[in-house]
Design a protein around this motif. Structure first.
Motif, PDB file in Angstrom:
ATOM      1  N   MET A 208      21.415 -45.940  32.658  1.00 13.38           N
ATOM      2  CA  MET A 208      22.498 -46.698  32.052  1.00 13.38           C
ATOM      3  C   MET A 208      22.017 -48.103  31.708  1.00 13.38           C
ATOM      4  O   MET A 208      21.620 -48.863  32.606  1.00 13.38           O
ATOM      5  CB  MET A 208      23.689 -46.786  33.013  1.00 13.38           C
ATOM      6  CG  MET A 208      24.199 -45.450  33.518  1.00 13.38           C
ATOM      7  SD  MET A 208      24.977 -44.485  32.187  1.00 13.38           S
ATOM      8  CE  MET A 208      25.530 -43.034  33.103  1.00 13.38           C
ATOM      9  N   LEU A 209      22.059 -48.453  30.443  1.00 14.99           N
ATOM     10  CA  LEU A 209      21.639 -49.777  29.995  1.00 14.99           C
ATOM     11  C   LEU A 209      22.801 -50.464  29.289  1.00 14.99           C
ATOM     12  O   LEU A 209      23.339 -49.947  28.307  1.00 14.99           O
ATOM     13  CB  LEU A 209      20.449 -49.659  29.035  1.00 14.99           C
ATOM     14  CG  LEU A 209      19.956 -50.956  28.386  1.00 14.99           C
ATOM     15  CD1 LEU A 209      19.438 -51.936  29.441  1.00 14.99           C
ATOM     16  CD2 LEU A 209      18.856 -50.655  27.368  1.00 14.99           C
ATOM     17  N   GLY A 210      23.192 -51.648  29.801  1.00 16.06           N
ATOM     18  CA  GLY A 210      24.238 -52.391  29.123  1.00 16.06           C
ATOM     19  C   GLY A 210      25.325 -52.893  30.055  1.00 16.06           C
ATOM     20  O   GLY A 210      25.315 -52.610  31.254  1.00 16.06           O
ATOM     21  N   ALA A 211      26.243 -53.672  29.497  1.00 13.51           N
ATOM     22  CA  ALA A 211      27.389 -54.275  30.197  1.00 13.51           C
ATOM     23  C   ALA A 211      26.926 -55.415  31.112  1.00 13.51           C
ATOM     24  O   ALA A 211      25.735 -55.668  31.284  1.00 13.51           O
ATOM     25  CB  ALA A 211      28.164 -53.224  30.990  1.00 13.51           C
ATOM     26  N   GLU A 212      27.900 -56.106  31.698  1.00 15.02           N
ATOM     27  CA  GLU A 212      27.588 -57.167  32.656  1.00 15.02           C
ATOM     28  C   GLU A 212      27.089 -56.546  33.954  1.00 15.02           C
ATOM     29  O   GLU A 212      27.357 -55.384  34.247  1.00 15.02           O
ATOM     30  CB  GLU A 212      28.830 -58.012  32.909  1.00 15.02           C
ATOM     31  CG  GLU A 212      29.373 -58.709  31.666  1.00 15.02           C
ATOM     32  CD  GLU A 212      30.737 -59.320  31.906  1.00 15.02           C
ATOM     33  OE1 GLU A 212      30.806 -60.556  31.938  1.00 15.02           O
ATOM     34  OE2 GLU A 212      31.717 -58.564  32.070  1.00 15.02           O
TER      35      GLU A 212
END
Length: 245
Positions: A109-113
Motif C-alpha cells: 500500500m503506497l499513499g495517504a498520510e
C-alpha cells in the motif's frame, strides 16, 4: 474484452466488476514478470488525456482501463456504447481484498498520510486476516526517497501494488517505475485508503445506486466544488466529441 467503448479517444473494455476481478486473478495466477497496469478511468483522467500526452501514452498502454464513474457509463449509453457498470478504484480495492482473503494475495500500500496508512493496515488486518500486507509507505515522500520506496516494493514482490497518490500522479508514478516494481498488478486508487481507514465516509448504498456519489461527496466536502466542475465540462465535451482523423 473483445468489445470496447470509446470515450473521447480512450478505449474502455466492456467489463463488469466480476469480470475485472477474474482478469486480475488470472494475471496473479500466471505469475507474470511484466507489470499489469490497471487504470480506473474517471472523467478527470479522460479530460487530462486530452492535453497531457504523457498521461495519454500511459493510458494507451495500460493492461486494463475500467469505467470509474457514473459519468463515463452515462456518456457511453448516450453515445450507443455498451458499458454496463462502474468499476471504481475504491470498489475494486475492496473486492480484491475480499478475494485476496480467500486466496492469500499479498498487497503493498503506497499513499495517504502516515496515520491514515497505519490505520488502513489495521483495518485490513482485522477484516481480511488472510491478506498479506507485504509493505506500506505514506504518500508524502520526496523525489530523493522514491528509489528507496521502489526498492522496498521490489523486495516485497507483491501480487498487488495499490497506489493512492491521486490522479494522474499515481498512474504516471506507476508507469515511471513499471520495470522495477516486481509486482504482478498495479492500480491507482485515488483516495481509497482514506475510505479504508475510515477517515472519509463512502456515500450510502442508495446514493451509489442512483449514481449520485459525486453529489454526496460534494455535500460532505464543499471544498471539492472546484474539482467537481470538471463533471459537467466532461459531459458536454464527451457527448460532442469527434475523433480527429
Amino acid at each position: 474484452m473483445s468489445q470496447t467503448t470509446n470515450i473521447m479517444g480512450i478505449s474502455f473494455p466492456n467489463v463488469t466488476m466480476d469480470q475485472t476481478v477474474a482478469i486480475l486473478s488470472h494475471v496473479v495466477e500466471q505469475r507474470r514478470t511484466e507489470l499489469f497496469h490497471v487504470i480506473t478511468g474517471n472523467p478527470e483522467i479522460v479530460m487530462s488525456c486530452q492535453k497531457n500526452r504523457t498521461l495519454r501514452a500511459v493510458v494507451d498502454q495500460a493492461g486494463l482501463v475500467t469505467a470509474d464513474g457514473a459519468g463515463i457509463v452515462m456518456v457511453s449509453r448516450v453515445r450507443g456504447g455498451q458499458l454496463t457498470e462502474r468499476v471504481t478504484g475504491c470498489d475494486l480495492l475492496f473486492r480484491l481484498l475480499e478475494e485476496g482473503n480467500r486466496k492469500r494475495w499479498s498487497f503493498y500500500m503506497l499513499g495517504a498520510e502516515e496515520h491514515v496508512s497505519e490505520r488502513a493496515l489495521e483495518v485490513i488486518e482485522q477484516n481480511y486476516p488472510n491478506v498479506v500486507v507485504s509493505g506500506r509507505h505514506h504518500g508524502y515522500f520526496s523525489t530523493d526517497e522514491e528509489q528507496q520506496i521502489v526498492e522496498e516494493i521490489r523486495d516485497a514482490n507483491p501480487d498487488f501494488l495499490i497506489v493512492a497518490l491521486g490522479a494522474p500522479n499515481a498512474e504516471q508514478w506507476i508507469d515511471k517505475y513499471r520495470h522495477q516494481l516486481n509486482a504482478r498488478v498495479a492500480i491507482g486508487v485515488g483516495g481509497s485508503l482514506d475510505i479504508v481507514a475510515g477517515k472519509t465516509k463512502r456515500a450510502p448504498a442508495l446514493w451509489q445506486k442512483l449514481n449520485l456519489e459525486w453529489l454526496y461527496r460534494l455535500l460532505s466536502q464543499p471544498s471539492r466544488w472546484r474539482r467537481q466542475l470538471i463533471l459537467p465540462r466532461f459531459a458536454v465535451r464527451a457527448l460532442l466529441f469527434r475523433e480527429q482523423k
